[in-house]
Design an enzyme around this catalytic site. Structure first.
Site, PDB file in Angstrom:
ATOM      1  N   TYR A 139       0.814  -1.257   0.084  1.00  0.00           N
ATOM      2  CA  TYR A 139       0.004   0.126   0.175  1.00  0.00           C
ATOM      3  C   TYR A 139       0.824   0.978  -0.006  1.00  0.00           C
ATOM      4  CZ  TYR A 139      -4.510  -1.687   0.632  1.00  0.00           C
ATOM      5  OH  TYR A 139      -6.022  -2.581   0.464  1.00  0.00           O
TER       6      TYR A 139
ATOM      7  N   GLU B  23      -0.645   4.807  -0.509  1.00  0.00           N
ATOM      8  CA  GLU B  23      -1.243   6.090  -0.663  1.00  0.00           C
ATOM      9  C   GLU B  23      -0.438   7.418  -0.397  1.00  0.00           C
ATOM     10  OE1 GLU B  23      -2.538   3.588   0.739  1.00  0.00           O
ATOM     11  OE2 GLU B  23      -4.787   3.229   0.143  1.00  0.00           O
TER      12      GLU B  23
ATOM     13  N   ARG C 205      -1.750  -1.778 -18.869  1.00  0.00           N
ATOM     14  CA  ARG C 205      -3.013  -1.009 -18.699  1.00  0.00           C
ATOM     15  C   ARG C 205      -2.859  -0.010 -17.632  1.00  0.00           C
ATOM     16  NH1 ARG C 205      -7.018  -2.983 -21.995  1.00  0.00           N
ATOM     17  NH2 ARG C 205      -8.361  -1.846 -20.549  1.00  0.00           N
TER      18      ARG C 205
ATOM     19  N   ASP D 215      -7.380  14.516 -23.893  1.00  0.00           N
ATOM     20  CA  ASP D 215      -7.230  12.948 -23.752  1.00  0.00           C
ATOM     21  C   ASP D 215      -6.553  12.467 -24.713  1.00  0.00           C
ATOM     22  OD1 ASP D 215      -7.684  10.488 -23.215  1.00  0.00           O
ATOM     23  OD2 ASP D 215      -9.586  10.688 -22.868  1.00  0.00           O
TER      24      ASP D 215
ATOM     25  N   LYS E 251      -2.134   0.919 -25.444  1.00  0.00           N
ATOM     26  CA  LYS E 251      -2.687   1.256 -26.864  1.00  0.00           C
ATOM     27  C   LYS E 251      -1.399   1.849 -27.663  1.00  0.00           C
ATOM     28  CE  LYS E 251      -7.192   3.328 -25.560  1.00  0.00           C
ATOM     29  NZ  LYS E 251      -7.098   3.367 -24.220  1.00  0.00           N
TER      30      LYS E 251
ATOM     31  N   THR F  70      -3.739   6.856 -21.467  1.00  0.00           N
ATOM     32  CA  THR F  70      -3.570   5.497 -20.720  1.00  0.00           C
ATOM     33  C   THR F  70      -1.998   5.180 -21.346  1.00  0.00           C
ATOM     34  OG1 THR F  70      -4.270   4.686 -23.043  1.00  0.00           O
ATOM     35  CG2 THR F  70      -5.876   4.779 -21.397  1.00  0.00           C
TER      36      THR F  70
END
Length: 475
Positions: free
Chosen positions: A66, A68, A281, A243, A275, A272
């Site tokens: 974790y 954060e 991903r 985008d 692509k 992203t």
């Protein structure tokens, strides 16, 4: 070196053996996916093939952490290695795109867009609002003041490309949370050319006065003049967001430069990392330094804990994209896309906007008497993987559609060139011209099995000369 001894084969074989010891069905599905991808003529514009290094970077102990927060400011102890991974990914991302600031935590393109939207809202609405209260802390606001702030956030306006013109659901449309956050209006394309009507866009912006203008697309086959869009945004006092999820690889590979490079013109850019960028991903945000502190609030404002193992894979992908050969690859994507478009056009296939400047081609299947859904399935039955897509003023709507979207990033990764694109155009034309719609149905169709078998065989023969992951032998 034998296939059994090369590092990639050893790594993937060993990994599957470990998985198989717990759940054989999962190991079989993973191995089958590699087989299916090797056998498929993949023309989905949003898919690609990540390198073995990118894939392997995701399967490790970083998955157990974790983390954060941001680099050096985590809410959990023991994140020093995550800090290293994230810092390396940011270093490569900034250098690759020439960006002032990069945020590599988003789990997807949708997450990246949400981070950007909330950063803009915070910068344009929250910060000015809180200045009214001098040095008071946010937690000290009264219920009435919170209600006032929520009202200030609500009904902010967004202007983005319409879905049928090639925009994305996350650009303010009702099925997505962005359509519930914003009062949205769309800009479209000139019916005569199929390309963005910048004059109409400017007129709409002046009348609507949005807080945000969104550039970028998921199914628009042309370049976008981001310099012009920034001019329009400045004229109406809007924040300009782009985008670039679909064409990030073309920006990274210096195919899109100058007026067509969003990094040079937008206040904030999302993407992203798969692509055309050929990574894992995931998502990323690039911004001017003035927005950095707001974007850094992405976790926990929008995101949960960042996926450290995916950030590691992003770092590898960004590093790979900084190599000279990636620029060659990016240019070949466009060369192949244009060759595919030319091959279709000379066979009488109708294309939206009459061609392409980027990685994708949008076919209008209406002249064949088909819906996009019928065409998509007929092609899939013939070994050609595509996806149906709406076209401007689509009479069949967003589910059945009248278009097929095809793209060249994945096949370019396999090494196919312009000559092969002409062959693929012939296969696509053969399937579409041989498919007949079933009476009374927008989904069912008739295609002689001999045609689909013949096309599948030709597709496999074509792909045999361009093996996928040749260094990986699963035995």
């Amino acid at each position: 070196m034998s296939a059994e001894l090369n590092p990639e084969s050893t790594a993937f074989r060993s990994a599957l053996e470990v998985v198989r010891s717990v759940e054989p069905r999962i190991a079989d599905a993973i191995a089958k996916e590699l087989h299916d991808q090797r056998e498929s003529l993949k023309l989905i514009a949003s898919e690609n093939y990540a390198s073995p290094a990118v894939l392997l970077a995701m399967g490790n102990w970083l998955s157990d952490k974790y983390a954060e927060g941001t680099i050096g400011r985590r809410f959990y102890a023991g994140c020093q290695n995550v800090d290293t991974v994230e810092a390396v990914a940011v270093e490569h991302a900034k250098a690759l795109f020439g960006a002032e600031y990069a945020y590599v935590q988003p789990h997807s393109g949708i997450d990246a867009n949400l981070v950007a939207y909330w950063a803009i809202l915070a910068d344009r609405v929250e910060v000015p609002y809180l200045k009214k209260f001098s040095k008071r802390q946010v937690n000290d606001l009264t219920d009435a003041e919170w209600a006032e702030l929520r009202a200030a956030f609500g009904n902010q306006r967004m202007l983005g490309m319409s879905l049928d013109a090639g925009g994305h659901l996350t650009h303010g449309f009702r099925p997505n949370i962005s359509g519930k956050m914003f009062d949205q209006r769309s800009y479209g394309v000139d019916p005569a050319t199929g390309q963005i009507d910048y004059k109409a866009l400017r007129d709409t912006a002046k009348e609507f006065k949005p807080l945000i203008i969104v550039g970028g697309y998921s199914a628009y086959p042309r370049k976008v003049n981001f310099a012009t869009l920034r001019e329009i945004a400045d004229e109406v006092g809007a924040t300009f967001m782009v985008d670039m999820a679909h064409f990030a690889g073309l920006v990274a590979g210096k195919v899109f430069t100058g007026d067509f490079n969003p990094i040079e013109h937008a206040h904030i850019v999302t993407t992203t990392t798969h692509k055309s960028l050929r990574g894992p991903r995931g998502g990323a945000v690039f911004a001017q330094e003035s927005l950095a502190s707001q974007v850094d609030r992405g976790c926990p404002m929008v995101l949960g804990g960042p996926l450290a193992h995916v950030m590691a894979a992003k770092a590898i992908a960004f590093a790979e994209a900084r190599r000279p050969e990636f620029a060659t690859y990016a240019q070949q994507i466009v060369t192949n896309s244009q060759a595919l478009a030319e091959g279709l056009l000379k066979r009488g296939v109708q294309l939206v906007s009459g061609g392409t400047d980027n990685h994708l081609v949008l076919i209008d299947v209406h002249p064949f008497g088909l819906t996009g859904r019928q065409a998509e399935q007929a092609l899939l039955d013939s070994g050609v993987v595509t996806n149906r897509n709406a076209i401007p003023n689509d009479p069949n709507g967003a589910w059945y559609t009248s278009g097929i979207r095809i793209g060249t990033p994945a096949l370019t990764s396999r090494g196919l060139g312009a000559a092969e694109m002409d062959t693929i155009a012939e296969l696509i034309h053969t399937v579409l011209s041989s498919t007949k719609p079933a009476e009374g149905s927008k989904a069912k169709f008739q295609l002689d099995e001999s045609v689909s078998d013949s096309v599948s065989k030709q597709a496999n023969e074509l792909l045999a000369g361009f093996p996928l992951y040749p260094s990986v032998d699963l035995g």
